[in-house]
Write a protein that holds these residues in place. Structure first.
Motif, mmCIF file in Angstrom:
data_model
loop_
_atom_site.group_PDB
_atom_site.id
_atom_site.type_symbol
_atom_site.label_atom_id
_atom_site.label_comp_id
_atom_site.label_asym_id
_atom_site.label_seq_id
_atom_site.Cartn_x
_atom_site.Cartn_y
_atom_site.Cartn_z
ATOM 1 N N ASP A 1 1.235 -1.239 0.286
ATOM 2 C CA ASP A 1 0.402 0.068 -0.323
ATOM 3 C C ASP A 1 0.821 0.851 0.051
ATOM 4 O O ASP A 1 1.907 1.246 0.047
ATOM 5 C CB ASP A 1 -0.771 -0.234 1.072
ATOM 6 C CG ASP A 1 -0.131 0.058 2.930
ATOM 7 O OD1 ASP A 1 0.488 0.403 2.370
ATOM 8 O OD2 ASP A 1 -1.065 0.434 3.550
ATOM 9 N N PRO A 2 0.012 2.416 0.197
ATOM 10 C CA PRO A 2 0.955 3.499 -0.412
ATOM 11 C C PRO A 2 2.083 3.969 0.946
ATOM 12 O O PRO A 2 2.186 4.632 1.250
ATOM 13 C CB PRO A 2 -0.003 4.804 -0.301
ATOM 14 C CG PRO A 2 -1.180 4.004 -1.046
ATOM 15 C CD PRO A 2 -0.835 2.449 -0.259
ATOM 16 N N GLN A 3 1.722 3.611 1.929
ATOM 17 C CA GLN A 3 2.301 3.102 3.115
ATOM 18 C C GLN A 3 3.568 2.484 2.916
ATOM 19 O O GLN A 3 4.057 2.126 4.012
ATOM 20 C CB GLN A 3 1.647 3.220 4.855
ATOM 21 C CG GLN A 3 0.602 4.665 4.812
ATOM 22 C CD GLN A 3 -0.570 4.742 3.861
ATOM 23 O OE1 GLN A 3 -1.516 3.365 3.219
ATOM 24 N NE2 GLN A 3 -0.556 5.267 3.162
ATOM 25 N N GLY A 4 3.326 1.156 2.033
ATOM 26 C CA GLY A 4 4.673 0.626 2.573
ATOM 27 C C GLY A 4 4.744 -0.912 3.349
ATOM 28 O O GLY A 4 4.942 -1.390 3.458
ATOM 29 N N ARG A 5 3.128 -1.035 3.199
ATOM 30 C CA ARG A 5 3.111 -1.869 4.484
ATOM 31 C C ARG A 5 2.057 -3.127 3.391
ATOM 32 O O ARG A 5 2.214 -3.033 2.150
ATOM 33 C CB ARG A 5 1.188 -2.373 5.444
ATOM 34 C CG ARG A 5 1.917 -0.971 6.208
ATOM 35 C CD ARG A 5 0.076 -0.954 6.635
ATOM 36 N NE ARG A 5 -1.315 -0.568 6.404
ATOM 37 C CZ ARG A 5 -1.925 -1.172 6.648
ATOM 38 N NH1 ARG A 5 -2.680 -1.806 7.490
ATOM 39 N NH2 ARG A 5 -3.104 -0.714 5.629
ATOM 40 N N LEU A 6 2.347 -4.252 4.118
ATOM 41 C CA LEU A 6 2.201 -5.742 2.917
ATOM 42 C C LEU A 6 0.824 -5.734 2.972
ATOM 43 O O LEU A 6 1.042 -6.686 4.535
ATOM 44 C CB LEU A 6 3.071 -6.967 3.042
ATOM 45 C CG LEU A 6 3.155 -8.226 1.636
ATOM 46 C CD1 LEU A 6 3.172 -7.676 0.440
ATOM 47 C CD2 LEU A 6 4.192 -9.050 2.649
#
Length: 247
Positions: A111-116
């Motif tokens: 996602d945009p926050q870098g979460r998988l």
């Protein structure tokens, strides 16, 4: 005659339910990580519907539960960085709104926050139950067979893969997720291997399911004919008794 109709109706109800399950299997033949299901039925002795000569007790057919085959599906290579498949037993840990969820569907993304996350935006959890965060500026992401996520020489985290001693504790939640319905704690799936760039296909055999659908449909039709015959025999019996009494 009433007993034959009631028993026939109980069987028809289970056949309708089984037809729905088989149709769902066929519809999900191409769904990633889907596990084929089957209806579990049993007979239950009950008192006859009326006091008349015949078998005692009468055995009705009941729908008890849905069985699920968690057997391994074939692995399909996609080459996508965040497509993951489990080779062996186990499930990915997913953070749900009301607690952990578990799945074999490894179509993940960032996602945009870098979460998988899953395709629906739910976080994929690591082996400690925390979220996995990736910095896209650190370079290419590689995921080892033990689930370890690395970017270059730096270890970012480890994909959580767990298993249950009794798979019966898993309840289907929709969207290819399962929920743990017991107090049993999931254990690390030590023998499982994570395959990056691959997805596990459904373990549904379409030919077997279509054949089963035909068998269930014929059984339903046969039961309907039997019930019609029983009802007609009952009607004729009543008519004859009426004629005898009039004479």
């Amino acid at each position: 005659m009433d007993n034959a109709l009631f028993v026939g109706l109980s069987r028809q109800l289970t056949l309708r339910r089984e037809l729905d399950i088989v149709a769902n299997n066929i519809a999900n033949a191409d769904t990633v990580g889907f596990k084929v299901e089957s209806l579990m039925v049993e007979t239950e002795p009950m008192r006859p519907a009326m006091t008349s000569p015949g078998p005692r007790p009468v055995k009705f057919v009941l729908d008890r539960s849905v069985g699920r085959d968690f057997g391994q599906g074939a692995l399909r290579t996609t080459g996508a960085t965040f497509d993951l498949a489990i080779e062996g037993e186990g499930f990915f840990r997913i953070g749900g709104a009301e607690g952990e969820l578990f799945t074999r569907d490894g179509r993940f993304t960032m996602d945009p926050q870098g979460r998988l996350t899953t395709q629906g935006g739910l976080p994929v959890l690591d082996d400690g139950g925390g979220e996995i965060v990736i910095d896209p500026e650190r370079g290419r992401v590689t995921i080892a067979a033990d689930g370890t996520i690395s970017q270059g020489e730096e270890r970012v985290g480890r994909v959580g893969v767990v298993d249950f001693q009794e798979l019966a504790v898993l309840e289907k939640q929709g969207d290819n997720f399962y929920r743990n319905t017991s107090n049993a704690e999931p254990q690390p799936a030590a023998e499982a291997k994570v395959r990056q760039g691959s997805l596990e296909t459904s373990n549904v055999n379409p030919i077997l399911q279509i054949t089963r659908m035909m068998e269930v449909t014929r059984a339903y039709e046969s039961m309907a004919k039997m019930m019609d015959s029983a009802a007609e025999l009952s009607r004729r019996s009543v008519e004859r008794m009426g004629k005898v009494q009039m004479q």
